[in-house]
Design a protein around this motif. Sequence first.
Motif, PDB file in Angstrom:
ATOM      1  N   PHE A  50      17.280 -93.570  56.808  1.00 30.29           N
ATOM      2  CA  PHE A  50      17.360 -93.788  58.259  1.00 30.29           C
ATOM      3  C   PHE A  50      17.758 -92.499  58.961  1.00 30.29           C
ATOM      4  O   PHE A  50      17.124 -92.083  59.946  1.00 30.29           O
ATOM      5  CB  PHE A  50      18.367 -94.899  58.539  1.00 30.29           C
ATOM      6  CG  PHE A  50      18.761 -95.034  59.983  1.00 30.29           C
ATOM      7  CD1 PHE A  50      17.907 -95.611  60.908  1.00 30.29           C
ATOM      8  CD2 PHE A  50      20.012 -94.597  60.410  1.00 30.29           C
ATOM      9  CE1 PHE A  50      18.283 -95.738  62.240  1.00 30.29           C
ATOM     10  CE2 PHE A  50      20.391 -94.726  61.738  1.00 30.29           C
ATOM     11  CZ  PHE A  50      19.525 -95.293  62.653  1.00 30.29           C
ATOM     12  N   TYR A  51      18.804 -91.841  58.457  1.00 34.97           N
ATOM     13  CA  TYR A  51      19.257 -90.606  59.090  1.00 34.97           C
ATOM     14  C   TYR A  51      18.249 -89.469  58.894  1.00 34.97           C
ATOM     15  O   TYR A  51      18.097 -88.621  59.779  1.00 34.97           O
ATOM     16  CB  TYR A  51      20.633 -90.204  58.556  1.00 34.97           C
ATOM     17  CG  TYR A  51      21.743 -91.088  59.084  1.00 34.97           C
ATOM     18  CD1 TYR A  51      21.985 -91.190  60.454  1.00 34.97           C
ATOM     19  CD2 TYR A  51      22.561 -91.830  58.228  1.00 34.97           C
ATOM     20  CE1 TYR A  51      22.999 -92.005  60.951  1.00 34.97           C
ATOM     21  CE2 TYR A  51      23.582 -92.633  58.716  1.00 34.97           C
ATOM     22  CZ  TYR A  51      23.784 -92.722  60.078  1.00 34.97           C
ATOM     23  OH  TYR A  51      24.794 -93.523  60.573  1.00 34.97           O
ATOM     24  N   ARG A  52      17.577 -89.459  57.760  1.00 30.69           N
ATOM     25  CA  ARG A  52      16.523 -88.447  57.572  1.00 30.69           C
ATOM     26  C   ARG A  52      15.430 -88.607  58.618  1.00 30.69           C
ATOM     27  O   ARG A  52      14.875 -87.632  59.115  1.00 30.69           O
ATOM     28  CB  ARG A  52      15.934 -88.552  56.161  1.00 30.69           C
ATOM     29  CG  ARG A  52      16.783 -87.859  55.104  1.00 30.69           C
ATOM     30  CD  ARG A  52      16.111 -87.855  53.756  1.00 30.69           C
ATOM     31  NE  ARG A  52      16.817 -86.988  52.819  1.00 30.69           N
ATOM     32  CZ  ARG A  52      17.016 -87.246  51.535  1.00 30.69           C
ATOM     33  NH1 ARG A  52      16.567 -88.382  51.016  1.00 30.69           N
ATOM     34  NH2 ARG A  52      17.662 -86.411  50.767  1.00 30.69           N
ATOM     35  N   GLY A  53      15.139 -89.851  58.973  1.00 30.03           N
ATOM     36  CA  GLY A  53      14.147 -90.107  60.005  1.00 30.03           C
ATOM     37  C   GLY A  53      14.560 -89.579  61.369  1.00 30.03           C
ATOM     38  O   GLY A  53      13.718 -89.395  62.256  1.00 30.03           O
ATOM     39  N   LEU A  54      15.863 -89.331  61.544  1.00 29.29           N
ATOM     40  CA  LEU A  54      16.380 -88.769  62.799  1.00 29.29           C
ATOM     41  C   LEU A  54      16.580 -87.257  62.698  1.00 29.29           C
ATOM     42  O   LEU A  54      17.116 -86.644  63.624  1.00 29.29           O
ATOM     43  CB  LEU A  54      17.713 -89.441  63.150  1.00 29.29           C
ATOM     44  CG  LEU A  54      17.615 -90.932  63.517  1.00 29.29           C
ATOM     45  CD1 LEU A  54      19.004 -91.564  63.554  1.00 29.29           C
ATOM     46  CD2 LEU A  54      16.915 -91.116  64.852  1.00 29.29           C
ATOM     47  N   GLY A  55      16.154 -86.671  61.589  1.00 27.95           N
ATOM     48  CA  GLY A  55      16.209 -85.221  61.451  1.00 27.95           C
ATOM     49  C   GLY A  55      17.364 -84.676  60.635  1.00 27.95           C
ATOM     50  O   GLY A  55      17.522 -83.461  60.511  1.00 27.95           O
ATOM     51  N   PHE A  56      18.190 -85.550  60.051  1.00 30.57           N
ATOM     52  CA  PHE A  56      19.310 -85.100  59.224  1.00 30.57           C
ATOM     53  C   PHE A  56      18.841 -84.887  57.779  1.00 30.57           C
ATOM     54  O   PHE A  56      17.926 -85.563  57.305  1.00 30.57           O
ATOM     55  CB  PHE A  56      20.438 -86.134  59.232  1.00 30.57           C
ATOM     56  CG  PHE A  56      21.158 -86.259  60.541  1.00 30.57           C
ATOM     57  CD1 PHE A  56      22.331 -85.549  60.774  1.00 30.57           C
ATOM     58  CD2 PHE A  56      20.675 -87.095  61.539  1.00 30.57           C
ATOM     59  CE1 PHE A  56      23.006 -85.668  61.980  1.00 30.57           C
ATOM     60  CE2 PHE A  56      21.343 -87.222  62.750  1.00 30.57           C
ATOM     61  CZ  PHE A  56      22.508 -86.513  62.979  1.00 30.57           C
TER      62      PHE A  56
END
Length: 200
Positions: free
Chosen positions: A171-177
């Motif tokens: 989920f956070y990777r999808g936000l650029g993390f």
Amino acid sequence: MPERDIPTIRVADTADRTAIAAMLARAFAEDPATSFIFPDPEQRAKRLPRMFALLFDEDAHGMRLMTESGEAATLWRGPGRNRTSWLDLLLHALPLVGLFGTALGRALAVSNAIDAHFPAGDYWYLHIAGCDPASQGKGLGGATIRSGLERVAGSGLPTYLETPSEKYIGFYRGLGFEVIGEWTVPKGGPRFWSMMRPVP
């Protein structure tokens, strides 16, 4: 999410404190870190609203965002303000002892481990992000985080967070993390992942 369905995100103020704390308590009811601090589910349900109310107060100097009806919220700390100061700890000493009781040692173990793994340099810190379980799957949590990322974009600084829930890494990777570290709280505590979102 279609444009007409994008939720309104606003700044939370002191009038929202109780509702946000109660919502975050529900959101974190099964979180690995809160479960380690308060192993007994009944005590966890009783004490988490008070804990998140204190965290809401601590993050007054940063940025507190919420959906219009409070289904999701994020608490942010600005550059250089990621750690809780000794003054803050002293001011909250009695409330902390009353809140945690015999769980204080486990709470400090989590807090100290988080502090020990902050990266160097300046960045915005996404301290808390939660969505009411009854409203999950509607994009509200992601929208609230994106609103915060848009607000700090002009700072020219990256954004940092840590999570004890492996299921949220995607989920956070999808936000650029991206994951920049992995570590475990001592004495049987949970595993955490540190994540950084570079400057856009």
